[in-house]
Write a protein that holds these residues in place. Structure first.
Motif, PDB file in Angstrom:
ATOM      1  N   UNK A 176       0.848  -1.185  -0.100  1.00  0.00           N
ATOM      2  CA  UNK A 176      -0.031  -0.110  -0.024  1.00  0.00           C
ATOM      3  C   UNK A 176       0.860   1.331   0.010  1.00  0.00           C
ATOM      4  N   UNK A 177       0.292   2.418  -0.631  1.00  0.00           N
ATOM      5  CA  UNK A 177       1.165   3.554  -0.365  1.00  0.00           C
ATOM      6  C   UNK A 177       2.339   3.306  -1.207  1.00  0.00           C
ATOM      7  N   UNK A 178       3.634   3.666  -0.443  1.00  0.00           N
ATOM      8  CA  UNK A 178       4.762   3.297  -0.677  1.00  0.00           C
ATOM      9  C   UNK A 178       5.618   2.057  -0.224  1.00  0.00           C
ATOM     10  N   UNK A 179       4.727   1.222   0.243  1.00  0.00           N
ATOM     11  CA  UNK A 179       5.386   0.248   1.139  1.00  0.00           C
ATOM     12  C   UNK A 179       5.427  -0.987   0.105  1.00  0.00           C
ATOM     13  N   UNK A 180       6.544  -1.697   0.197  1.00  0.00           N
ATOM     14  CA  UNK A 180       6.866  -2.797  -0.804  1.00  0.00           C
ATOM     15  C   UNK A 180       7.408  -3.905   0.107  1.00  0.00           C
ATOM     16  N   UNK A 181       6.870  -4.979   0.015  1.00  0.00           N
ATOM     17  CA  UNK A 181       7.345  -6.593   0.662  1.00  0.00           C
ATOM     18  C   UNK A 181       8.537  -6.834  -0.521  1.00  0.00           C
ATOM     19  N   UNK A 182       9.900  -6.992   0.203  1.00  0.00           N
ATOM     20  CA  UNK A 182      10.782  -7.334  -0.740  1.00  0.00           C
ATOM     21  C   UNK A 182      11.087  -8.715  -0.496  1.00  0.00           C
TER      22      UNK A 182
END
Length: 148
Positions: free
Chosen positions: A13-19
């Motif tokens: 969401x938003x600028x959150x990324x799961x890496x």
């Protein structure tokens, strides 16, 4: 030729990324600070600094152990100078890395040779250095600057 290294990012969401690093470890969450994001993880700048600092620390560890020296505890601090380029875009303009050894330089044999070659073993910093200047200092446990 080495197998390609792959990471997979999934926007949460938003600028959150799961890496996902594909190593069977839990994903790392990255984010931007407010007003864009919520600071729920490191930013891409932090990840770049961590990659450079980690690679240099591992390379120094490798070089020391190559000469049968116990690296002991290393403490590495990396700092980025960020500024605007000619197009007024934010860019990492310089990276400074300080690696502090556990013991004074005199406690390590062959230290001059180690310090003369360890950066060459670092795949990440040598690659990044082609576009961003990287200044590296190695500091002995007694505070003496041994390199840089």
């Amino acid at each position: 030729m080495d197998t390609p290294t792959t990471v997979t990012l999934v926007r949460r969401s938003g600028y959150q990324f799961a890496i996902d690093f594909g190593l069977g470890t839990p994903p790392l969450l990255s984010d931007e600070p407010p007003p864009l994001g919520d600071s729920h993880g490191p930013t891409p700048k932090h990840l770049l600094l961590a990659a450079v600092a980690n690679c240099l620390s591992a390379s120094l560890t490798f070089a020391l152990t190559k000469f049968k020296q116990d690296p002991g505890a290393l403490t590495t601090v990396a700092r980025a100078t960020v500024g605007r380029n000619e197009a007024n875009r934010l860019r990492v303009q310089r990276i400074e890395v300080d690696i502090r050894l556990e013991r004074p330089g005199t406690a390590y044999e062959h230290l001059e040779r180690v310090l003369g070659q360890f950066e060459e073993f670092c795949t990440v910093s040598m690659s990044v250095r082609q576009g961003i200047p990287i200044d590296v200092r190695v500091i002995g446990g007694d505070g003496q600057v041994l390199k840089g």
